[in-house]
Design a protein around this motif. Structure first.
Motif, PDB file in Angstrom:
ATOM      1  N   LEU A 186       0.685  -1.391   0.551  1.00 55.46           N
ATOM      2  CA  LEU A 186       0.600  -0.014   0.054  1.00 55.46           C
ATOM      3  C   LEU A 186       0.874   1.266   0.411  1.00 55.46           C
ATOM      4  O   LEU A 186       0.626   2.622  -0.578  1.00 55.46           O
ATOM      5  CB  LEU A 186      -0.664   0.195   1.064  1.00 55.46           C
ATOM      6  N   ILE A 187       2.170   1.156   0.401  1.00 54.07           N
ATOM      7  CA  ILE A 187       3.196   2.684   0.716  1.00 54.07           C
ATOM      8  C   ILE A 187       4.004   2.443  -0.183  1.00 54.07           C
ATOM      9  O   ILE A 187       4.420   1.331  -0.614  1.00 54.07           O
ATOM     10  CB  ILE A 187       3.171   2.554   2.548  1.00 54.07           C
ATOM     11  N   GLU A 188       3.785   3.766  -0.578  1.00 58.96           N
ATOM     12  CA  GLU A 188       5.266   4.424  -1.973  1.00 58.96           C
ATOM     13  C   GLU A 188       6.443   4.322  -1.002  1.00 58.96           C
ATOM     14  O   GLU A 188       6.767   5.176  -0.030  1.00 58.96           O
ATOM     15  CB  GLU A 188       4.871   4.933  -2.621  1.00 58.96           C
ATOM     16  N   GLY A 189       7.632   3.216  -1.185  1.00 62.16           N
ATOM     17  CA  GLY A 189       8.702   3.704  -1.112  1.00 62.16           C
ATOM     18  C   GLY A 189       8.796   3.182   0.796  1.00 62.16           C
ATOM     19  O   GLY A 189       8.943   3.988   0.951  1.00 62.16           O
ATOM     20  N   PRO A 190       8.332   2.148   1.080  1.00 62.25           N
ATOM     21  CA  PRO A 190       8.120   1.971   2.490  1.00 62.25           C
ATOM     22  C   PRO A 190       9.229   1.836   2.796  1.00 62.25           C
ATOM     23  O   PRO A 190      10.617   1.096   2.745  1.00 62.25           O
ATOM     24  CB  PRO A 190       7.540   0.872   2.203  1.00 62.25           C
ATOM     25  N   ALA A 191       9.177   2.170   4.247  1.00 69.69           N
ATOM     26  CA  ALA A 191      10.728   2.531   5.450  1.00 69.69           C
ATOM     27  C   ALA A 191      10.482   1.960   6.820  1.00 69.69           C
ATOM     28  O   ALA A 191       9.649   2.550   6.976  1.00 69.69           O
ATOM     29  CB  ALA A 191      11.516   3.635   4.961  1.00 69.69           C
ATOM     30  N   LEU A 192      10.799   0.935   6.784  1.00 66.09           N
ATOM     31  CA  LEU A 192      10.833   0.396   7.804  1.00 66.09           C
ATOM     32  C   LEU A 192      11.604   0.467   9.235  1.00 66.09           C
ATOM     33  O   LEU A 192      12.836   0.296   8.564  1.00 66.09           O
ATOM     34  CB  LEU A 192      10.508  -1.425   8.223  1.00 66.09           C
ATOM     35  N   ARG A 193      11.352   0.611  10.632  1.00 73.11           N
ATOM     36  CA  ARG A 193      13.009   0.665  12.066  1.00 73.11           C
ATOM     37  C   ARG A 193      11.653   0.421  12.399  1.00 73.11           C
ATOM     38  O   ARG A 193      10.732   0.783  13.355  1.00 73.11           O
ATOM     39  CB  ARG A 193      12.627   2.834  11.867  1.00 73.11           C
ATOM     40  N   GLN A 194      12.468  -0.124  13.629  1.00 75.30           N
ATOM     41  CA  GLN A 194      12.625  -1.197  14.446  1.00 75.30           C
ATOM     42  C   GLN A 194      13.365  -1.198  15.994  1.00 75.30           C
ATOM     43  O   GLN A 194      14.220  -1.364  15.065  1.00 75.30           O
ATOM     44  CB  GLN A 194      11.899  -2.497  14.072  1.00 75.30           C
ATOM     45  N   ASP A 195      12.838  -0.764  16.881  1.00 71.95           N
ATOM     46  CA  ASP A 195      13.878  -0.416  17.379  1.00 71.95           C
ATOM     47  C   ASP A 195      14.025  -1.053  18.799  1.00 71.95           C
ATOM     48  O   ASP A 195      12.890  -1.344  19.256  1.00 71.95           O
ATOM     49  CB  ASP A 195      14.132   1.090  18.097  1.00 71.95           C
ATOM     50  N   GLY A 196      15.059  -2.181  19.092  1.00 73.20           N
ATOM     51  CA  GLY A 196      14.752  -3.192  20.325  1.00 73.20           C
ATOM     52  C   GLY A 196      13.592  -4.107  19.750  1.00 73.20           C
ATOM     53  O   GLY A 196      13.630  -4.271  19.007  1.00 73.20           O
ATOM     54  N   LEU A 197      12.596  -4.227  21.152  1.00 70.27           N
ATOM     55  CA  LEU A 197      11.407  -4.851  20.946  1.00 70.27           C
ATOM     56  C   LEU A 197      10.300  -3.809  20.914  1.00 70.27           C
ATOM     57  O   LEU A 197       8.866  -4.655  20.807  1.00 70.27           O
ATOM     58  CB  LEU A 197      11.093  -5.483  22.384  1.00 70.27           C
ATOM     59  N   ASP A 198      10.864  -2.708  20.012  1.00 68.68           N
ATOM     60  CA  ASP A 198       9.786  -2.204  20.313  1.00 68.68           C
ATOM     61  C   ASP A 198       8.898  -2.088  19.072  1.00 68.68           C
ATOM     62  O   ASP A 198       9.314  -3.386  17.841  1.00 68.68           O
ATOM     63  CB  ASP A 198       9.839  -0.774  19.432  1.00 68.68           C
ATOM     64  N   TYR A 199       7.685  -2.085  18.641  1.00 67.77           N
ATOM     65  CA  TYR A 199       7.108  -2.005  16.894  1.00 67.77           C
ATOM     66  C   TYR A 199       7.260  -1.575  15.813  1.00 67.77           C
ATOM     67  O   TYR A 199       8.468  -0.881  16.028  1.00 67.77           O
ATOM     68  CB  TYR A 199       5.371  -2.239  16.608  1.00 67.77           C
ATOM     69  N   PRO A 200       7.242  -2.133  14.195  1.00 69.59           N
ATOM     70  CA  PRO A 200       8.055  -1.217  13.975  1.00 69.59           C
ATOM     71  C   PRO A 200       7.479   0.537  13.373  1.00 69.59           C
ATOM     72  O   PRO A 200       6.043  -0.092  13.590  1.00 69.59           O
ATOM     73  CB  PRO A 200       8.630  -1.885  12.467  1.00 69.59           C
ATOM     74  N   VAL A 201       8.049   1.064  13.105  1.00 72.09           N
ATOM     75  CA  VAL A 201       7.298   2.462  12.467  1.00 72.09           C
ATOM     76  C   VAL A 201       7.450   2.392  10.388  1.00 72.09           C
ATOM     77  O   VAL A 201       8.224   2.382  10.685  1.00 72.09           O
ATOM     78  CB  VAL A 201       7.849   3.262  13.300  1.00 72.09           C
TER      79      VAL A 201
END
Length: 236
Positions: A43-58
Motif C-alpha cells: 500500500l505504501i510507496e517507498g516503504p521504510a521500516l524502523r524497529q528499535d529493540g522490542l518495539d513495534y516497527p514504524v
C-alpha cells in the motif's frame, strides 16, 4: 567439596539456561512484532521500516502522494485496564488550518502519546459527538475546525477510534488494533497482543478515512465558494 560451593556449581548452569531462554523469547517477540505490516507493505510507496529493540516497527513512506507515518504504540500505562495497542496514522500535508484541534475519546489522563494535555483551550463537546470526547485547541481561533470535526462524528463514534488530531501540517487518526491478552497480563503483567499482521483492507480503510478528513480540512480552509460542506458520511 563444601555444600555452598557445590550449590553454586549447580546454580550456574541453571542461570545460564535462564538467560538463554530469556534471549530466545526476546528474539521471538521482536520477530513477531516485526511482521505487523507484512501484509500491507504494498500500500505504501517507498516503504521504510524502523524497529528499535522490542518495539513495534514504524512504517514511513507515501500513500496517494502524501507523506505517511504508521506508528504502533503498546500502551501499558493505564491502571485497572488491559493494555492497548494503538496505531497512529499520520498524513503530512499543509491543511490551511489556523491552529490545532485534538479530539480524544474516552480519555484516562495517561495518554502520554497524545498532545492533548499540552493544548491550553478546552471546549464543550458538541451534541453530535460522543459524550466521552474531550476537545482541546491550541487557541480559541481554532474553534473554526469544530464543524469539520463534527462532520466526522460517525468515525469518532466507532469503538476502535481513540483520537483525531488536526494541525496546520497534517491530520492524525489513532485507532485501537488490539487489547492485551487477559490471562498473560493478569498473571505475569505481560502485554501480549494476539494480532500479528494488520489486514491490508483494514489499514487501507484507516488511510482512506484519514485522507478524507485531510481533504475536508484543506477544502474548507481554502474558502471555496462552490457550496462544499463536509458531511457526516465523509468518513463512512
Amino acid at each position: 567439596m563444601p555444600l555452598a560451593a557445590a550449590g553454586l556449581l549447580l546454580a550456574i548452569p541453571a542461570a545460564v539456561a535462564l538467560v538463554h531462554a530469556w534471549r530466545r523469547e526476546q528474539r521471538r517477540a521482536r520477530a513477531w512484532r516485526a511482521e505487523l505490516f507484512a501484509d500491507a507493505l504494498d500500500l505504501i510507496e517507498g516503504p521504510a521500516l524502523r524497529q528499535d529493540g522490542l518495539d513495534y516497527p514504524v512504517l514511513r513512506g507515501r500513500w496517494q502522494g502524501l507523506a505517511v507515518e504508521l506508528k504502533p504504540i503498546a500502551d501499558t500505562v493505564a491502571m485497572r485496564k488491559l493494555p492497548s495497542l494503538w496505531l497512529q496514522v499520520t498524513l503530512t500535508a499543509p491543511t490551511g488550518a489556523s491552529g490545532i484541534a485534538d479530539v480524544l475519546l474516552r480519555p484516562l489522563g495517561v495518554e502520554y502519546w497524545s498532545p492533548a494535555s499540552d493544548l491550553p483551550v478546552s471546549v464543550p463537546t458538541p451534541a453530535s459527538l460522543p459524550e466521552t470526547a474531550q476537545i482541546r485547541l491550541d487557541h480559541e481561533g481554532a474553534a473554526s475546525l469544530l464543524p469539520l470535526v463534527a462532520a466526522h462524528a460517525a468515525l469518532l463514534a466507532r469503538p476502535a477510534t481513540k483520537e483525531l488530531l488536526i494541525t496546520p501540517k497534517g491530520v492524525r487518526l489513532v485507532v485501537q488494533l488490539a487489547e492485551a491478552e487477559r490471562g498473560s497480563y493478569l498473571l505475569f503483567r505481560e502485554a501480549r497482543f494476539a494480532i500479528r499482521r494488520i489486514e491490508r483492507a483494514a489499514l487501507e480503510e484507516m488511510l482512506v478515512a484519514t485522507a478524507r478528513i485531510l481533504e475536508d480540512v484543506r477544502r474548507a480552509m481554502a474558502g471555496r465558494n462552490d457550496g462544499y460542506r463536509p458531511t457526516l458520511d465523509a468518513a463512512a
